[in-house]
Design an enzyme around this catalytic site. Structure first.
Site, mmCIF file in Angstrom:
data_model
loop_
_atom_site.group_PDB
_atom_site.id
_atom_site.type_symbol
_atom_site.label_atom_id
_atom_site.label_comp_id
_atom_site.label_asym_id
_atom_site.label_seq_id
_atom_site.Cartn_x
_atom_site.Cartn_y
_atom_site.Cartn_z
ATOM 1 N N ASN A 106 6.431 39.513 14.778
ATOM 2 C CA ASN A 106 6.683 40.896 15.173
ATOM 3 C C ASN A 106 8.138 41.009 15.630
ATOM 4 O OD1 ASN A 106 6.694 43.491 16.191
ATOM 5 N ND2 ASN A 106 5.412 43.027 17.960
ATOM 6 N N LYS A 155 9.716 43.610 16.450
ATOM 7 C CA LYS A 155 9.885 44.689 17.437
ATOM 8 C C LYS A 155 11.114 45.536 17.070
ATOM 9 C CE LYS A 155 7.459 41.899 20.820
ATOM 10 N NZ LYS A 155 7.275 41.543 22.246
ATOM 11 N N HIS A 168 -0.368 47.450 20.402
ATOM 12 C CA HIS A 168 0.449 46.456 21.103
ATOM 13 C C HIS A 168 0.698 46.940 22.531
ATOM 14 C CE1 HIS A 168 3.838 43.880 22.166
ATOM 15 N NE2 HIS A 168 3.471 43.095 21.175
ATOM 16 N N GLU A 208 3.185 47.026 24.325
ATOM 17 C CA GLU A 208 4.402 47.821 24.514
ATOM 18 C C GLU A 208 4.195 49.263 24.068
ATOM 19 O OE1 GLU A 208 7.013 43.774 23.980
ATOM 20 O OE2 GLU A 208 6.913 45.201 22.312
ATOM 21 N N GLU A 217 -2.968 39.163 23.534
ATOM 22 C CA GLU A 217 -1.631 39.007 24.099
ATOM 23 C C GLU A 217 -1.651 39.378 25.581
ATOM 24 O OE1 GLU A 217 1.789 39.412 20.970
ATOM 25 O OE2 GLU A 217 1.042 41.382 21.505
ATOM 26 N N GLY A 226 7.316 37.843 26.154
ATOM 27 C CA GLY A 226 8.758 37.822 26.369
ATOM 28 C C GLY A 226 9.208 37.234 27.691
ATOM 29 N N SER A 286 4.883 34.692 24.195
ATOM 30 C CA SER A 286 5.812 33.567 24.370
ATOM 31 C C SER A 286 5.417 32.345 23.539
ATOM 32 C CB SER A 286 5.954 33.198 25.851
ATOM 33 O OG SER A 286 6.559 34.250 26.576
#
Length: 261
Positions: free
Chosen positions: A17, A19, A108, A110, A178, A184, A223
């Protein structure tokens, strides 16, 4: 009722991904992955992984052209639930497919956090992906506060129940776990924690979707890096990885692909 069992191997999936990263020059990284894949087969098991890259929408068509003829699958990072209409700035699942995608990430963390996407919205987007003939990669995961409160399994169960369409099948649906606090940050749950969540996801999928739930791929994301990929990917019910930052560089992404058991 005890769900039916299957002995069919689950083909792993390693999806990158990107992003909101990547201009046209970044296509060279995808090309490097493309060129290296033929040599990776001998090092993998009898069921080598599918490999997918999910670039920003601006690169999707160009990447489809750059990787044509290769086994690399392409995914979009989001879609609208409608097929068309007055939704400035959005793209539909049909548009993503037309640009070269075979899958789309929905839900996701985010998107859930930055755009306030609720489970029902994620479900509608997954249904749109299926309508367009795309694989829906449905993301679930808990925040740090929810984990500290001991709510991880409750949160994941709720998200699974409300985000997955009732007609979901293993051929067109992938679940990605996730933990939000690990995305991250360089932090990952313990192996025992990852295994426990994936086991709970598998149990819920099997209870709801029977044999199809036993075959659905469950990815781990958060990560994932070359130095921890082999350990994470060898855990029970981990059928691949949804890779963030490490997928931006071909060398790192290829190392993760090579680590797939």
């Amino acid at each position: 009722m005890t769900p039916p069992m299957t002995t069919t191997p689950i083909r792993p999936l390693v999806a990158g991904n990107w992003k909101m990263n990547g201009l046209a020059a970044a296509l060279a990284e995808a090309a490097a992955v493309r060129d290296a894949l033929p040599a990776l087969g001998a090092g993998n098991s009898d069921v080598p992984p599918d490999v997918m890259i999910c670039p920003p929408a601006t690169l999707l068509a160009q990447m489809a052209y750059a990787t044509r003829g290769s086994p690399i699958l392409l995914g979009a990072q989001d879609c609208h639930w409608a097929a068309s209409g007055a939704h400035t700035g959005d793209i539909s699942a049909e548009m993503a497919k037309d640009a070269g995608a075979s899958a789309v990430i929905v839900g996701h963390s985010e998107r859930r956090a930055d755009h306030g996407e609720l489970d029902r919205v994620v479900r509608a987007k997954a249904e749109a992906a299926h309508r367009a003939g795309l694989i829906a990669i449905v993301c679930v995961g808990e925040t740090k506060g929810e984990r500290l409160a001991g709510l991880t399994l409750d949160v994941v169960a709720r998200q699974l129940e409300a985000s997955l369409p009732d007609a979901a099948s293993d051929a067109e649906t992938v679940v990605a776990y996730e933990p939000v606090w690990a995305i991250g940050t360089g932090l990952t749950p313990s192996n025992a924690d990852v295994a426990a969540v994936h086991a709970a996801i598998r149990k819920a999928l099997a209870a709801r979707f029977a044999a199809a739930g036993l075959r659905m791929r469950i990815l781990y994301g958060g990560s994932v890096k070359p130095d921890n990929a082999a350990e994470l990917l060898s855990l029970p019910e981990v059928n691949g990885a949804l890779v963030g930052g490490a997928s931006l560089k071909a060398a790192d992404f290829l190392a993760i692909i090579r680590a797939t058991p």
